[in-house]
Design a protein around this motif. Structure first.
Motif, PDB file in Angstrom:
ATOM      1  N   GLU A  76       0.882  -1.148  -0.054  1.00 56.68           N
ATOM      2  CA  GLU A  76      -0.039   0.052   0.012  1.00 56.68           C
ATOM      3  C   GLU A  76       1.049   1.375   0.055  1.00 56.68           C
ATOM      4  O   GLU A  76       0.395   2.470   0.490  1.00 56.68           O
ATOM      5  N   THR A  77       2.087   0.976  -0.362  1.00 54.58           N
ATOM      6  CA  THR A  77       2.911   2.292  -0.787  1.00 54.58           C
ATOM      7  C   THR A  77       3.474   2.214  -1.893  1.00 54.58           C
ATOM      8  O   THR A  77       3.441   3.154  -2.750  1.00 54.58           O
ATOM      9  N   MET A  78       4.090   1.145  -2.595  1.00 58.60           N
ATOM     10  CA  MET A  78       4.484   0.793  -3.961  1.00 58.60           C
ATOM     11  C   MET A  78       3.405  -0.136  -4.480  1.00 58.60           C
ATOM     12  O   MET A  78       3.208  -0.126  -5.903  1.00 58.60           O
ATOM     13  N   VAL A  79       3.147  -1.071  -3.936  1.00 57.64           N
ATOM     14  CA  VAL A  79       2.058  -2.202  -4.485  1.00 57.64           C
ATOM     15  C   VAL A  79       0.683  -2.226  -3.699  1.00 57.64           C
ATOM     16  O   VAL A  79       0.590  -1.858  -2.795  1.00 57.64           O
ATOM     17  N   ASP A  80      -0.128  -2.891  -4.551  1.00 55.13           N
ATOM     18  CA  ASP A  80      -1.589  -2.740  -4.097  1.00 55.13           C
ATOM     19  C   ASP A  80      -2.229  -4.094  -3.680  1.00 55.13           C
ATOM     20  O   ASP A  80      -2.015  -5.120  -4.780  1.00 55.13           O
ATOM     21  N   PRO A 113      -0.554   3.918  -8.733  1.00 59.66           N
ATOM     22  CA  PRO A 113      -0.442   4.704  -9.715  1.00 59.66           C
ATOM     23  C   PRO A 113       0.728   5.863  -9.316  1.00 59.66           C
ATOM     24  O   PRO A 113       0.742   6.088  -8.259  1.00 59.66           O
ATOM     25  N   GLY A 114       1.755   5.934 -10.244  1.00 54.48           N
ATOM     26  CA  GLY A 114       2.826   6.768  -9.888  1.00 54.48           C
ATOM     27  C   GLY A 114       3.985   6.149  -9.380  1.00 54.48           C
ATOM     28  O   GLY A 114       4.878   6.823  -9.398  1.00 54.48           O
ATOM     29  N   ALA A 115       3.783   4.824  -8.634  1.00 49.07           N
ATOM     30  CA  ALA A 115       4.832   4.406  -7.823  1.00 49.07           C
ATOM     31  C   ALA A 115       6.248   3.837  -8.756  1.00 49.07           C
ATOM     32  O   ALA A 115       7.280   4.243  -8.452  1.00 49.07           O
ATOM     33  N   VAL A 116       5.788   3.376  -9.806  1.00 51.33           N
ATOM     34  CA  VAL A 116       7.044   2.861 -10.515  1.00 51.33           C
ATOM     35  C   VAL A 116       7.717   4.004 -11.147  1.00 51.33           C
ATOM     36  O   VAL A 116       8.881   4.191 -11.411  1.00 51.33           O
ATOM     37  N   ASN A 146       7.764 -10.188  -8.352  1.00 53.44           N
ATOM     38  CA  ASN A 146       6.526  -9.349  -8.366  1.00 53.44           C
ATOM     39  C   ASN A 146       6.924  -7.957  -8.731  1.00 53.44           C
ATOM     40  O   ASN A 146       6.524  -7.161  -9.646  1.00 53.44           O
ATOM     41  N   LEU A 147       7.902  -7.456  -8.186  1.00 51.49           N
ATOM     42  CA  LEU A 147       8.435  -6.061  -8.250  1.00 51.49           C
ATOM     43  C   LEU A 147       9.152  -5.961  -9.517  1.00 51.49           C
ATOM     44  O   LEU A 147       8.886  -4.851 -10.364  1.00 51.49           O
ATOM     45  N   LYS A 148       9.856  -6.620  -9.901  1.00 51.34           N
ATOM     46  CA  LYS A 148      10.733  -6.666 -10.971  1.00 51.34           C
ATOM     47  C   LYS A 148       9.748  -6.562 -12.303  1.00 51.34           C
ATOM     48  O   LYS A 148       9.811  -5.872 -13.257  1.00 51.34           O
ATOM     49  N   ALA A 149       8.761  -7.565 -12.199  1.00 51.59           N
ATOM     50  CA  ALA A 149       7.723  -7.658 -13.406  1.00 51.59           C
ATOM     51  C   ALA A 149       6.832  -6.348 -13.545  1.00 51.59           C
ATOM     52  O   ALA A 149       6.564  -5.958 -14.546  1.00 51.59           O
ATOM     53  N   LEU A 150       6.807  -5.537 -12.508  1.00 47.46           N
ATOM     54  CA  LEU A 150       5.961  -4.266 -12.442  1.00 47.46           C
ATOM     55  C   LEU A 150       6.927  -3.003 -12.921  1.00 47.46           C
ATOM     56  O   LEU A 150       6.574  -2.255 -13.204  1.00 47.46           O
ATOM     57  N   GLY A 151       8.410  -3.411 -13.078  1.00 45.85           N
ATOM     58  CA  GLY A 151       9.084  -2.465 -13.604  1.00 45.85           C
ATOM     59  C   GLY A 151       9.841  -1.493 -12.387  1.00 45.85           C
ATOM     60  O   GLY A 151      10.610  -0.642 -12.627  1.00 45.85           O
ATOM     61  N   PHE A 152      10.062  -2.092 -11.351  1.00 49.93           N
ATOM     62  CA  PHE A 152      10.504  -1.439 -10.190  1.00 49.93           C
ATOM     63  C   PHE A 152      12.050  -1.542 -10.586  1.00 49.93           C
ATOM     64  O   PHE A 152      12.400  -2.600 -10.509  1.00 49.93           O
ATOM     65  N   PRO A 153      12.825  -0.698 -10.183  1.00 53.49           N
ATOM     66  CA  PRO A 153      14.360  -0.641 -10.344  1.00 53.49           C
ATOM     67  C   PRO A 153      15.039  -1.271  -9.063  1.00 53.49           C
ATOM     68  O   PRO A 153      14.481  -1.036  -7.840  1.00 53.49           O
ATOM     69  N   GLN A 154      16.278  -1.752  -9.156  1.00 48.30           N
ATOM     70  CA  GLN A 154      17.246  -1.776  -7.973  1.00 48.30           C
ATOM     71  C   GLN A 154      16.639  -3.079  -7.221  1.00 48.30           C
ATOM     72  O   GLN A 154      16.687  -2.734  -5.932  1.00 48.30           O
ATOM     73  N   VAL A 155      15.868  -3.842  -7.500  1.00 49.30           N
ATOM     74  CA  VAL A 155      15.215  -5.116  -6.755  1.00 49.30           C
ATOM     75  C   VAL A 155      16.449  -6.171  -6.529  1.00 49.30           C
ATOM     76  O   VAL A 155      16.474  -6.890  -7.626  1.00 49.30           O
ATOM     77  N   ASP A 156      17.042  -6.013  -5.522  1.00 52.22           N
ATOM     78  CA  ASP A 156      18.086  -6.932  -5.342  1.00 52.22           C
ATOM     79  C   ASP A 156      18.141  -7.109  -3.821  1.00 52.22           C
ATOM     80  O   ASP A 156      17.631  -6.483  -3.051  1.00 52.22           O
ATOM     81  N   SER A 157      19.034  -8.268  -3.448  1.00 50.87           N
ATOM     82  CA  SER A 157      19.390  -8.319  -1.979  1.00 50.87           C
ATOM     83  C   SER A 157      20.060  -7.267  -1.088  1.00 50.87           C
ATOM     84  O   SER A 157      19.632  -7.148   0.205  1.00 50.87           O
ATOM     85  N   LYS A 158      20.290  -6.322  -1.841  1.00 46.91           N
ATOM     86  CA  LYS A 158      20.929  -5.122  -1.046  1.00 46.91           C
ATOM     87  C   LYS A 158      19.576  -4.018  -0.692  1.00 46.91           C
ATOM     88  O   LYS A 158      19.584  -3.584  -0.016  1.00 46.91           O
ATOM     89  N   HIS A 159      19.056  -4.035  -1.768  1.00 40.89           N
ATOM     90  CA  HIS A 159      17.768  -3.041  -1.738  1.00 40.89           C
ATOM     91  C   HIS A 159      16.460  -3.622  -1.402  1.00 40.89           C
ATOM     92  O   HIS A 159      15.402  -2.804  -0.763  1.00 40.89           O
ATOM     93  N   LEU A 160      16.131  -4.983  -1.201  1.00 40.44           N
ATOM     94  CA  LEU A 160      14.877  -5.319  -0.877  1.00 40.44           C
ATOM     95  C   LEU A 160      15.141  -6.038   0.474  1.00 40.44           C
ATOM     96  O   LEU A 160      15.811  -7.120   0.542  1.00 40.44           O
TER      97      LEU A 160
END
Ligand SMILES: [Mg+2]
Length: 262
Positions: A76-80, A113-116, A146-160
């Protein structure tokens, strides 16, 4: 059966089922309008755009030439996840780890809306996105996919950074700071997302904290609306989450502040 009789029987059945709803079903029913607003209103989407537009502006104003971090919550901040809430409401189900994990593993959450666009704006302007969520670490793979498929950047073990053993996000926020980052912006749908010591605090304490920090909102802290669940509900009374559905209904009713009607 004639038509009138069918309608009368149908209406009686509806009244009967409304009266016979369990306290759990009543609790879930009370949440429906909030979910309907979240899923259908233009106003909700306008608020998410407003939040991310403010976030972009504040990011550009406050970023440094060094290491810039933007720390965001996920749900409810980036994803619904409102379909999970709607499933609960329709089926009279409370939250359970089992059903929540099943929803997360389905990887069906959509981006707000607007998050990616916001996340990529940060990544393209000298920043790094850190996704600090209280989804539990067993959900790492599903969440990352899920995040990568939506187009969010920098999704890896350092950032998630998911929940290992505590819901308190302060240690994970400090972990980012300890790596030499300036936390330029934080975003969340719950006051607990901002590294503050508000976990399990009453709404009175939460409101006092918000007013004491009023200048940070829209500048350093970006908050997204969530009427479906959150610290505001557990903040209604001490140990609210341990109360029975019947007791929770009473607490909710008592927390309404009505007009006298005179
Ligand atoms: Mg959240």
């Amino acid at each position: 059966m004639n038509k009138k009789l069918t309608i009368a029987l149908g209406a009686a059945l509806l009244v009967f089922s409304a009266c016979s709803a369990t306290p759990r079903e009543k609790l879930q029913n009370e949440g429906k309008l909030g979910i309907i607003w979240f899923q259908n209103s233009g106003e909700y989407q306008a608020l998410t755009h407003q939040a991310f537009n403010a976030g972009k502006k504040a990011y550009l104003e406050n970023k440094t030439n060094g290491k810039n971090a933007v720390i965001v919550d996920l749900d409810e901040t980036m994803v619904d996840n409102s379909p999970y809430a709607a499933w609960q409401a329709i089926n009279g189900q409370g939250y359970s780890k089992e059903s929540w994990d099943k929803w997360c593993e389905a990887k069906e959450a959509k981006a707000l809306p607007g998050a990616v666009d916001f996340a990529n704006f940060v990544a393209n302007n000298g920043g790094e996105m850190f996704y600090i969520s209280n989804r539990t670490s067993n959900l790492y793979e599903a969440t990352a996919e899920n995040l990568k498929a939506l187009g969010f950047p920098q999704v890896d073990s350092k950032h998630l950074l998911l929940k290992e053993n505590t819901s308190d996000k302060a240690a994970r926020v400090n972990h980012v700071k300890d790596q030499g980052y300036k936390v330029v912006i934080m975003a969340g749908d719950n006051l607990d997302d901002f590294g503050s010591d508000l976990l399990h605090k009453s709404n009175k304490e939460r409101v006092t904290y918000v007013n004491a920090n009023e200048k940070k909102y829209g500048e350093q802290w970006i908050i997204l609306p969530n009427p479906m669940y959150g610290g505001f509900e557990s903040g209604l009374s001490p140990d609210y989450m341990k109360l029975s559905p019947k007791e929770q209904l009473k607490v909710r009713e008592a927390s309404l502040n009505p007009w006298s009607g005179k």
